[in-house]
Design an enzyme around this catalytic site. Sequence first.
Site, PDB file in Angstrom:
ATOM      1  N   HIS A  39       0.822  -1.212   0.000  1.00 38.92           N
ATOM      2  CA  HIS A  39       0.000   0.000   0.000  1.00 38.92           C
ATOM      3  C   HIS A  39       0.860   1.268   0.000  1.00 38.92           C
ATOM      4  O   HIS A  39       0.637   2.194  -0.780  1.00 38.92           O
ATOM      5  CB  HIS A  39      -0.930  -0.004   1.217  1.00 38.92           C
ATOM      6  CG  HIS A  39      -1.702   1.263   1.376  1.00 38.92           C
ATOM      7  ND1 HIS A  39      -1.285   2.286   2.206  1.00 38.92           N
ATOM      8  CD2 HIS A  39      -2.835   1.691   0.771  1.00 38.92           C
ATOM      9  CE1 HIS A  39      -2.143   3.287   2.120  1.00 38.92           C
ATOM     10  NE2 HIS A  39      -3.103   2.947   1.253  1.00 38.92           N
ATOM     11  N   CYS A  57      35.200   3.535 -24.922  1.00 36.91           N
ATOM     12  CA  CYS A  57      34.426   3.672 -23.684  1.00 36.91           C
ATOM     13  C   CYS A  57      35.267   4.464 -22.694  1.00 36.91           C
ATOM     14  O   CYS A  57      36.335   4.037 -22.287  1.00 36.91           O
ATOM     15  CB  CYS A  57      34.034   2.309 -23.117  1.00 36.91           C
ATOM     16  SG  CYS A  57      35.389   1.128 -22.946  1.00 36.91           S
TER      17      CYS A  57
END
Length: 800
Positions: free
Chosen positions: A420, A751
């Site tokens: 919830h 990279c």
Amino acid sequence: MTAFKYIRFFNELGIDDVPLVGGKNASLGEMYRKLSPQGVRIPNGFAITAEAYRYMLDAAGAWPALHAALDDFDADDVSDLARRGKRARDIVYGAGLPDDLATEIIAAYRKLQAEYGDEVGLAVRSSATAEDLPTASFAGQQDTFLNIRGDQNLLDACRRDFASLFTDRAIHYRLDQGFDHFKIGLSIGVMKMVRSDLSASGVMFSLDTESGFRDAVFITGSYGLGENVVQGAVDPDEFYVHKPTFAAGHRTVLRRSLGGKAIKMVYVAGETRNTTRNIPTPDTDRERFCIEDADVLELAGYALAIEQHYNRPMDMEWAKDGLDGSIYIVQARPETVASQRQVNLLENYVLDGQGEVIITGRSVGEKIASGRARVIQDVAHLNEFKPGEILVADMTTPDWEPVMKTAAAIVTNRGGRTCHAAIIARELGIPAVVGAGEATRAIPDGTMITVSCAEGDNGRIYRGEVPFHVERTEVGDIPRPSTEIMINLGNPDLAFKTSFLPNDGIGLARMEFIINESIKVHPLALLHPDKVTDPGERAAITMLTRGYDGGENFFIERLSEGVGTIAAAFWPKPVVVRMSDFKSNEYALLIGGKHFEPNEANPMIGFRGAARYAHPAYEEGFRLECLAMKRVREAMGLTNVILMLPFVRRVQEADDVLAKMAEFGLKRGERGLQIYAMCEIPNNVILIDQFAKRFDGFSIGTNDLTQLTLGVDRDSELVAFDYDERDEGVKAMIKLAVEGCQRNGIHSGLCGQAPSDYPEMAEFLVEIGIESMSLNPDTVIATTRHVLEIEARLGRASRG
């Protein structure tokens, strides 16, 4: 046609019947009729229509009293809301059921008894006529009654369910959403109770609830009845399944996480009225997953069928019957938060400082918030909460929502990412950390704290106010440059979110991050725990590997799931995974690592990378890495994974390692497997024509190439002034490497941070014709735009 006036069985209902029976019952009827023939199991039942609700109040003349109770009041006055809500519930419950309506309900009950047996238990669930809409879920606003048996108990449960249309939380929620109390009716669903008290149950979504990523099914589960998972009373197990590869026939769980599952809700023997209670879950059950992989995959199939039928992302509840062993879907409604997210505006919350971590749990959302902690032990103390504070509680229920909507963040002891508190936090757009264990004890009431959900699945609560900033990026329709822009990524927790950036795949997925964060143990310590003499380390290994069939399977499964998550997030784009590149001193820091690693004076250029893989001292560990990657590509079906070898010093070393990979099931070229190498050693450039015969591509690692070209230890602060990727010698090496790749017809990439940090390096790389650059996520947008400008200046067309 039905013989009943106020009853409709599921086989008589469809999704167009929402005005008659509400969203929940209409959906159950739709699935029972349309999806049961496809193998999706739905328990049979019937709906008491919303007309019955109105008829009951008409017969009792209750409408004027209801108006008097609910017209013209301030919903933010919590005390007045509680008084008026109780009055409204008393009015509805006191109206009673007209005799003819009660007779119909009992007659319908008899039909279910004829199908399932006289002792069938019933679930009595509300279904409001404004419920489960695509933009407002109304989840949990009314009441559910479980394990109902007997005529009078059923009739009483129906009266209480009708009355629950006016719970405080439902009244407040309708006012917030702009719905008129008197234009909404309540239908009741009465259905066979699935005996998940003897097995497990949970919630699943046909997308990732945190990022909105659409290509995954997210499943949570725990032992016993499902209310604990929905309410957040337990920390459940979590599972992901990748939709595209599942649809292609690959039946493998993509990723899983073991939850605490401290309690389970069961029936109380010998009772007949809403007879459930929570009991402790045995430790042996807590240490294993509540359902098998076969169950997870069956649920994924159900989720795909339901989503395809409704043509939208769905939020579903499931239950496994401990008597017949079957899995049932007991509810399905449109997902109303992640699917509504605006994907063209990317928000990235970034901590600017560090702080003491008080406690951790599961993160909900990806935001950060600071505020004063307010520890609330129960509903009676909600009036102590002030807007802008951070709510700290054991768990929340719908009764807490008036306060939750004013909170800066939420922290709970219990609950998983479908509880919830998590659902409401997502709706409110605030960060929440759930399942944090002892948060209500560990976090001092009234003190300043910072709640961070921006660091992956692990949410952290920091002491004090840690500074942070928000980066907002309009993605829009950025054209793709001719030069591919890829992403560096090691953290699987961030993969789904990062996939929304405009990209051409992953140019560098760092395996060592996954080993460090998800495995934590040296691979040889997992294979040879007897050689680990430290009792604390042995205990840690035993704890980490609980629930797995030995250390080897633990390593293979955890590594494959981490890499698989990244590969799935970017499917079908290429994902270049670098095999482990720890230095020996870094390997030694893993649990048990000191028993297997040498002491080196300079590990930066020592026993690292490819040198380890075919060496007797680490070959067994490399075998585990290979088996994990084989599982990713073959069992998971993620063939977009390209493997990359780091720090390959010599041609002979390349041959030796490639031979080992083939021995361990990863032969270059088989099943389309490509193998790249890092180009980060001058010898790679000097002998590039020879290396190119052995690999499908090179990724230039500027960190090590700069270090070894200039002879500068990149870990040394004393000579940092001499370390510069823009040095002409380094650029010459990069240019020779790119030309060598072009000459040999293999892929060339880079990279590193250089093109992000230095615009002139990006320009240099574009000019020499590099095929791809792989960047950190925070620089992708800006560098893409810069590359587009450079290419336009050079007269190169974008890819649109």
